[in-house]
Write an enzyme that holds these catalytic residues in place. Structure first.
Site, PDB file in Angstrom:
ATOM      1  N   ASP A   1       0.825  -1.215   0.000  1.00 51.17           N
ATOM      2  CA  ASP A   1       0.000   0.000   0.000  1.00 51.17           C
ATOM      3  C   ASP A   1       0.860   1.267   0.000  1.00 51.17           C
ATOM      4  O   ASP A   1       2.101   1.196  -0.004  1.00 51.17           O
ATOM      5  CB  ASP A   1      -0.935  -0.042   1.220  1.00 51.17           C
ATOM      6  CG  ASP A   1      -2.320   0.523   0.924  1.00 51.17           C
ATOM      7  OD1 ASP A   1      -2.446   1.325  -0.008  1.00 51.17           O
ATOM      8  OD2 ASP A   1      -3.271   0.161   1.647  1.00 51.17           O
TER       9      ASP A   1
ATOM     10  N   ASP B   1      -9.854   2.961  -3.361  1.00 54.60           N
ATOM     11  CA  ASP B   1     -10.529   1.728  -2.946  1.00 54.60           C
ATOM     12  C   ASP B   1     -11.906   1.580  -3.578  1.00 54.60           C
ATOM     13  O   ASP B   1     -12.629   2.550  -3.779  1.00 54.60           O
ATOM     14  CB  ASP B   1     -10.695   1.708  -1.421  1.00 54.60           C
ATOM     15  CG  ASP B   1      -9.392   1.340  -0.720  1.00 54.60           C
ATOM     16  OD1 ASP B   1      -8.341   1.301  -1.384  1.00 54.60           O
ATOM     17  OD2 ASP B   1      -9.438   1.095   0.492  1.00 54.60           O
TER      18      ASP B   1
END
Ligand SMILES: *[C@@H]1O[C@H](CO)[C@@H](O)[C@H](O)[C@H]1NC(C)=O
Length: 461
Positions: free
Chosen positions: A205, A275
Site C-alpha cells: 500500500d 478503494d
C-alpha cells in the site's frame, strides 16, 4: 442526476447512521454511510473514493534506514503472476476485524464452495495483522498475538495444506493505512520475514509516505519509473526477488505516478484508482478509467480494478454480473471481498462462470478485451464504453455493458468487431449460459437488462 441523488441520500441519512468505527470507511464516491468517526478518530480524506477513520494523534514514525547505493532496477519474478490473480482478501468484509479463524474459514469456504476448482487460489490477509511496533531486537514486524495466536507462519501452513496460497499486506511508507509498521527502509527484513512464513503474494500500500519520498513534480523526462513513488516500490521488488520463493507483487498505489507506464517493470499488478465500494458509481467509474489504459495489460502485467464487492451492499444481480464480467474481460486481479459463507447460489454461479474465467485465465492470449465502436447504423457507444471485443484461444468475444437505466436492444455489425475473421454467417454463443444462440449474418442485436453485461463467443459458421 444519479450522483446528486447519492449525495442527497447521504446527507439525509447521515445523521441516522452510527458513527464509523476505527479504520472504517467514512466517505468517498458512492459512499452513503456515516461521514463521522467515533471519539478520538477523525475522518481523513485518502483519495476520491475513500476516506477513513484515522487516529487523531498517531505515534512517532520509526526512523528510516536508508537503502545504500542507487535505486534497484531488477524486475519482478517470472515464476508467478503471469495471469491475473484469483482469490480472496479480508479487507472489504472484515476491515481490521481479522483473525486466524476468519482467514482460515475463508480458505475452507474457497474449497467447500467449489471456488478452488474454478481457479481461485489466493487467501490474502489485508491490513491490521501486526503489532504496532517492531521487535526491538530483530526489527521484524510481529503478528498480533490476539488475532494470530500461532503466528502467520502456522496459518500459512494450514492454508497451503488445502492447496491454496497465502497473501499478506505491507506499505511503502512509515506506517500502513491503519497505523501498523510500514516497510519503507525495512524492505529486506520484511521480505525475508514474509517468505520465511511461506507468503506467496504481497499487497503493498501507499499510506504515510514521508514528504521527501513523494512526487510533487513530474520526474525528469516525465519518466515516472524514476519517480520517488516508483523507487519506493522498486526497493521492495529487489528485496522480494532476492528471496528463495517467488512472491506475487501487487502495487497498491491508487493510480498515482502514472503507474501503468512502469508497473510491469516493478510488479505483477497495480491499482488504477482508490478503494472500491459496493456501488454502481464505483463500478462504472473504474471501468471507464481502465478502458483508457488496456494497452498496458498482458501476461505479468495487470491493471488492478480493486477487490470485489459481490456479496456486499445492495448491488443488483445485473450490477454484480457486470462487476465480475468487466474484471474478467479487462483481466484485472479478482479478489473476492465478502463473507463467502453468505453468498447466494446465484452469486456463486456468477463468480464461478467457467467461460468468463477461461477468458480471464487464458494461458495463450494475455491481452484483454478493448472498446470498439459499432458502425454508424449500430447502437452508439457511450461513456463508459459499452462495447468491447477481444480474443481467447476459443475465438473472438464481444462483451456489451448496458449502462442505461432500462432494458435496451444493443446492436453491432459483425464487420465492426476487431479481429473477427471475415465471413457471411456467424454462430453466436452466450458465455453466461454456455449455449449457442443460433447463426446470424450482418449484425446481431442483444436485449440487455439495465446495468447488465452480455458476453458472447462469436465464430464463423
Ligand atoms: C528522505 O529522507 C530520509 C531520511 O533523511 C533519507 O534516508 C532518504 O534517502 C530520503 N529519500 C529521498 C528520496 O531523498
Amino acid at each position: 442526476m444519479l450522483a446528486t441523488g447519492y449525495l442527497l441520500l447521504a446527507s439525509l441519512l447521515g445523521s441516522t447512521y452510527a458513527q464509523s468505527s476505527p479504520w472504517e470507511q467514512c466517505g468517498g464516491v458512492g459512499w452513503a454511510g456515516s461521514t463521522t468517526c467515533v471519539a478520538g478518530w477523525i475522518c481523513t480524506y485518502l483519495n476520491e473514493y475513500f476516506s477513513q477513520c484515522l487516529q487523531v494523534s498517531s505515534t512517532t514514525p520509526p526512523s528510516l534506514t536508508s537503502i545504500p547505493g542507487a535505486a534497484p532496477t531488477v524486475g519482478p519474478s517470472r515464476d508467478t503472476g503471469k495471469l491475473p490473480a484469483l482469490g480472496w482478501n479480508s479487507w472489504n468484509a472484515y476491515k481490521c476485524g481479522i483473525s486466524d479463524t476468519v482467514v482460515y474459514a475463508a480458505a475452507v469456504n474457497i474449497v467447500l464452495l467449489g471456488l478452488q476448482d474454478a481457479g481461485y487460489e489466493y487467501v490474502n490477509i489485508d491490513d491490521c495483522w501486526a503489532e504496532t511496533t517492531r521487535d526491538p531486537t530483530t526489527q521484524r514486524i510481529v503478528p498480533d498475538p490476539n488475532k494470530f495466536p500461532n503466528g502467520i507462519s502456522d496459518l500459512a501452513d494450514q492454508i497451503h495444506a488445502l492447496g491454496l496460497k497465502v497473501g499478506i499486506y505491507g506499505d511503502a511508507g512509515t506506517a500502513t493505512c491503519a497505523g501498523y509498521p510500514g516497510s519503507l527502509g525495512y524492505e529486506t527484513i520484511d521480505a525475508t520475514t514474509f517468505t520465511e512464513w511461506g507468503i506467496d503474494y504481497l499487497k503493498y500500500d501507499n499510506c504515510n509516505v514521508p514528504k521527501n519520498w513523494t512526487d510533487t513534480n513530474p520526474p525528469p523526462g516525465n519518466d515516472w519509473y524514476k519517480s520517488n513513488s516508483a523507487i519506493r516500490y522498486r526497493q521492495m521488488t529487489a528485496a522480494l526477488v532476492a528471496q528463495p520463493h517467488p512472491v506475487q507483487f501487487s502495487i497498491c498505489i491508487w493510480g498515482d505516478a502514472n503507474v501503468w507506464t512502469w508497473g510491469a517493470r516493478v510488479g505483477h499488478s497495480w491499482r488504477m484508482a482508490g478503494d472500491s465500494s459496493a456501488s454502481w458509481s464505483y463500478i462504472t467509474s473504474i471501468i471507464n478509467k481502465n478502458s483508457q489504459y488496456l494497452d498496458y495489460v498482458d501476461f505479468y502485467s495487470h491493471n488492478d480494478m480493486d477487490m470485489m464487492e459481490i456479496g456486499n451492499g445492495d448491488l443488483t444481480i445485473q450490477e454484480q454480473r457486470t462487476h465480475f464480467a468487466a474484471w474478467c474481460f479487462m483481466k484485472s486481479p479478482i479478489l473476492l471481498g465478502t463473507d463467502l459463507s453468505k453468498l447466494s447460489s446465484t452469486q456463486r454461479d456468477v463468480i464461478t462462470n467457467p467461460e468468463l474465467l477461461a477468458f480471464h485465465q487464458d494461458a495463450t492470449i494475455g491481452v484483454p478485451a478493448k472498446p470498439f465502436q459499432p458502425t454508424a447504423d449500430d447502437t452508439t457507444t457511450s461513456n463508459p464504453p459499452e462495447f468491447y471485443a477481444g480474443a481467447s484461444t476459443k475465438g473472438t468475444h464481444v462483451f456489451i455493458i448496458n449502462t442505461g437505466g432500462g432494458t435496451s436492444t444493443m446492436t453491432f455489425a459483425f464487420s465492426s468487431v476487431p479481429g473477427l475473421p471475415a465471413g457471411s454467417n456467424y454462430v453466436v454463443h452466450d458465455m453466461w449460459v454456455g449455449k449457442d444462440l443460433g447463426t446470424f449474418s450482418g449484425k446481431y442485436s442483444a436485449s440487455v437488462a439495465s446495468h447488465d453485461t452480455a458476453a458472447f463467443l462469436i465464430t464463423p459458421a
